[in-house]
Design a protein around this motif. Structure first.
Motif, mmCIF file in Angstrom:
data_model
loop_
_atom_site.group_PDB
_atom_site.id
_atom_site.type_symbol
_atom_site.label_atom_id
_atom_site.label_comp_id
_atom_site.label_asym_id
_atom_site.label_seq_id
_atom_site.Cartn_x
_atom_site.Cartn_y
_atom_site.Cartn_z
ATOM 1 N N ILE A 193 0.857 -1.176 0.000
ATOM 2 C CA ILE A 193 0.000 0.000 0.000
ATOM 3 C C ILE A 193 0.900 1.235 0.000
ATOM 4 O O ILE A 193 2.074 1.159 0.383
ATOM 5 N N ASP A 194 0.361 2.359 -0.439
ATOM 6 C CA ASP A 194 1.155 3.580 -0.505
ATOM 7 C C ASP A 194 1.053 4.418 0.762
ATOM 8 O O ASP A 194 1.926 5.254 1.034
ATOM 9 N N ALA A 195 -0.018 4.204 1.525
ATOM 10 C CA ALA A 195 -0.195 4.947 2.782
ATOM 11 C C ALA A 195 -1.106 4.149 3.697
ATOM 12 O O ALA A 195 -1.956 3.374 3.248
ATOM 13 N N PHE A 196 -0.912 4.336 4.985
ATOM 14 C CA PHE A 196 -1.745 3.747 6.039
ATOM 15 C C PHE A 196 -2.442 4.932 6.680
ATOM 16 O O PHE A 196 -1.789 5.869 7.141
ATOM 17 N N SER A 197 -3.770 4.922 6.678
ATOM 18 C CA SER A 197 -4.503 6.079 7.177
ATOM 19 C C SER A 197 -5.421 5.725 8.340
ATOM 20 O O SER A 197 -6.190 4.763 8.283
ATOM 21 N N VAL A 198 -5.303 6.528 9.391
ATOM 22 C CA VAL A 198 -6.186 6.464 10.548
ATOM 23 C C VAL A 198 -5.860 7.725 11.352
ATOM 24 O O VAL A 198 -5.118 8.589 10.889
ATOM 25 N N ASP A 199 -6.373 7.845 12.545
ATOM 26 C CA ASP A 199 -6.113 9.037 13.337
ATOM 27 C C ASP A 199 -4.614 9.160 13.651
ATOM 28 O O ASP A 199 -3.930 8.170 13.903
ATOM 29 N N LYS A 200 -4.133 10.407 13.663
ATOM 30 C CA LYS A 200 -2.696 10.662 13.807
ATOM 31 C C LYS A 200 -2.084 10.067 15.075
ATOM 32 O O LYS A 200 -0.963 9.555 15.055
ATOM 33 N N SER A 201 -2.815 10.154 16.182
ATOM 34 C CA SER A 201 -2.264 9.631 17.437
ATOM 35 C C SER A 201 -2.071 8.124 17.377
ATOM 36 O O SER A 201 -1.158 7.577 18.003
ATOM 37 N N ILE A 202 -2.949 7.453 16.635
ATOM 38 C CA ILE A 202 -2.797 6.005 16.454
ATOM 39 C C ILE A 202 -1.577 5.738 15.572
ATOM 40 O O ILE A 202 -0.758 4.851 15.859
ATOM 41 N N LEU A 203 -1.441 6.517 14.509
ATOM 42 C CA LEU A 203 -0.295 6.340 13.617
ATOM 43 C C LEU A 203 1.027 6.551 14.342
ATOM 44 O O LEU A 203 2.040 5.940 13.988
ATOM 45 N N SER A 204 1.021 7.406 15.365
ATOM 46 C CA SER A 204 2.263 7.702 16.082
ATOM 47 C C SER A 204 2.871 6.451 16.709
ATOM 48 O O SER A 204 4.082 6.405 16.956
ATOM 49 N N GLY A 205 2.055 5.451 16.965
ATOM 50 C CA GLY A 205 2.561 4.205 17.534
ATOM 51 C C GLY A 205 3.185 3.282 16.509
ATOM 52 O O GLY A 205 3.721 2.235 16.865
ATOM 53 N N TYR A 206 3.131 3.668 15.226
ATOM 54 C CA TYR A 206 3.653 2.810 14.162
ATOM 55 C C TYR A 206 4.730 3.492 13.319
ATOM 56 O O TYR A 206 5.087 3.011 12.260
ATOM 57 N N THR A 207 5.223 4.622 13.802
ATOM 58 C CA THR A 207 6.301 5.288 13.072
ATOM 59 C C THR A 207 7.623 4.562 13.309
ATOM 60 O O THR A 207 7.813 3.890 14.320
ATOM 61 N N SER A 208 8.522 4.707 12.355
ATOM 62 C CA SER A 208 9.856 4.109 12.450
ATOM 63 C C SER A 208 10.801 4.940 11.593
ATOM 64 O O SER A 208 10.394 5.933 10.988
ATOM 65 N N LYS A 209 12.056 4.525 11.520
ATOM 66 C CA LYS A 209 13.020 5.222 10.665
ATOM 67 C C LYS A 209 12.610 5.127 9.202
ATOM 68 O O LYS A 209 13.009 5.952 8.378
ATOM 69 N N GLN A 210 11.788 4.119 8.898
ATOM 70 C CA GLN A 210 11.379 3.883 7.513
ATOM 71 C C GLN A 210 10.145 4.705 7.122
ATOM 72 O O GLN A 210 9.895 4.928 5.938
ATOM 73 N N THR A 211 9.386 5.192 8.133
ATOM 74 C CA THR A 211 8.111 5.837 7.830
ATOM 75 C C THR A 211 8.006 7.237 8.440
ATOM 76 O O THR A 211 8.795 7.611 9.301
ATOM 77 N N LYS A 212 6.997 7.976 8.017
ATOM 78 C CA LYS A 212 6.728 9.305 8.567
ATOM 79 C C LYS A 212 5.225 9.597 8.440
ATOM 80 O O LYS A 212 4.540 9.057 7.573
ATOM 81 N N ILE A 213 4.740 10.466 9.327
ATOM 82 C CA ILE A 213 3.361 10.926 9.263
ATOM 83 C C ILE A 213 3.349 12.260 8.521
ATOM 84 O O ILE A 213 4.123 13.163 8.848
ATOM 85 N N LEU A 214 2.496 12.380 7.516
ATOM 86 C CA LEU A 214 2.396 13.642 6.793
ATOM 87 C C LEU A 214 1.891 14.736 7.728
ATOM 88 O O LEU A 214 1.039 14.486 8.587
ATOM 89 N N ASN A 215 2.404 15.929 7.563
ATOM 90 C CA ASN A 215 2.001 17.038 8.430
ATOM 91 C C ASN A 215 0.515 17.353 8.304
ATOM 92 O O ASN A 215 -0.140 17.658 9.298
ATOM 93 N N GLN A 216 -0.005 17.300 7.107
ATOM 94 C CA GLN A 216 -1.403 17.674 6.888
ATOM 95 C C GLN A 216 -2.351 16.575 7.337
ATOM 96 O O GLN A 216 -2.270 15.431 6.904
ATOM 97 N N GLY A 217 -3.258 16.926 8.242
ATOM 98 C CA GLY A 217 -4.337 16.026 8.635
ATOM 99 C C GLY A 217 -5.669 16.679 8.301
ATOM 100 O O GLY A 217 -5.715 17.799 7.790
#
Length: 268
Positions: A193-217
């Motif tokens: 997949i090209d992106a994983f989408s859900v609420d930002k706070s949930i995504l924060s638990g899945y960040t790594s050196k390989q990934t990033k959360i886009l600034n725009q929500g």
């Protein structure tokens, strides 16, 4: 909206008198709450795969997170022990329907449609929908996702919100729906997949050196505690607790424990 806030305030004021007055005896409690007190156990459906909200740590086999701490505080107020049932976005409502849990505290977004079918508390947390992408993808904002595939969880409101967002911004998204957040994270790492989408706070638990959360929500989400529609009195009691913990700083303290930053509620 203002009328609804006024109504909620009056309900909260009445229930504050009911539940926290020194003159109230056990027999004054609504049947729904008295039944839980008599059983000695509060049964709560929680997430087990959302770091910072509801997470079953394999190291100690214990649940941790903001929603776990809220569940504990409710149980303490009732003077009962707590029993956790792991839920997913797909299983939350069926477990309420069949009476296997008394409450759901599991990143459950408040929507008018859900309020028609379930008793849902006032918000205890606010968030925005966001996007987790691979660092090397070159994706810098949601417009770069036009025509690409976004992963969402089954049974969540994310897909519907993304479809509305795409329409408003003349974008087109393809979707993959999976059963859990870890599955979506793995699919992103594997570039299925090209992106994983859900609420930002949930995504924060899945960040790594390989990934990033886009600034725009987008689309501020409100999380509520839910129960069967017939449990309105219990949820009214929960509303009193949320108001109390908001005023005394308890909720903010829990958020800070997990480095969570609640989005400001929207004004309508």
């Amino acid at each position: 909206m203002k009328l609804m806030k006024c109504f909620n305030f009056l309900v909260g004021f009445f229930l504050t008198l009911l539940f926290f007055s020194s003159s109230v005896t056990a027999t004054d409690l609504p049947d729904q709450i008295q039944k839980i007190k008599d059983s000695g156990t509060l049964r709560v459906g929680v997430k087990q795969d959302v770091p910072n909200f509801g997470y079953l740590d394999p190291q100690d086999n214990q649940y941790h997170g903001m929603e776990i701490d809220i569940a504990k505080k409710i149980a303490q107020e009732l003077g009962v022990k707590i029993e956790y049932t792991p839920v997913t976005s797909h299983t939350r409502e069926p477990l309420m329907d069949n009476g296997q849990v008394d409450l759901i505290i599991a990143t459950y977004t408040i929507t008018p449609q859900r309020q028609e079918s379930y008793a849902i508390s006032t918000p205890y947390y606010y968030d925005q929908i966001g996007f987790l992408v691979n660092q090397k993808s070159g994706i810098q904002n949601p417009k770069n996702l036009d025509g690409k595939t976004i992963g969402v969880t089954q049974g969540s409101t994310t897909k519907t919100n993304l479809q509305a967002f795409a329409k408003e911004n003349n974008l087109s998204f393809n979707f993959v729906e999976l059963g859990s957040f870890p599955e979506l994270a793995i699919s992103l790492y594997a570039q299925r997949i090209d992106a994983f989408s859900v609420d930002k706070s949930i995504l924060s638990g899945y960040t790594s050196k390989q990934t990033k959360i886009l600034n725009q929500g987008f689309n501020t989400q409100e999380y509520g505690i839910a129960s069967k529609k017939s449990n309105n009195e219990f949820i009214s009691y929960i509303n009193v607790l949320i108001e109390k913990w908001t005023k005394d700083g308890s909720l903010k303290k829990i958020q800070d424990t997990y480095n969570l930053k609640s989005a400001l509620p929207t004004e309508n």
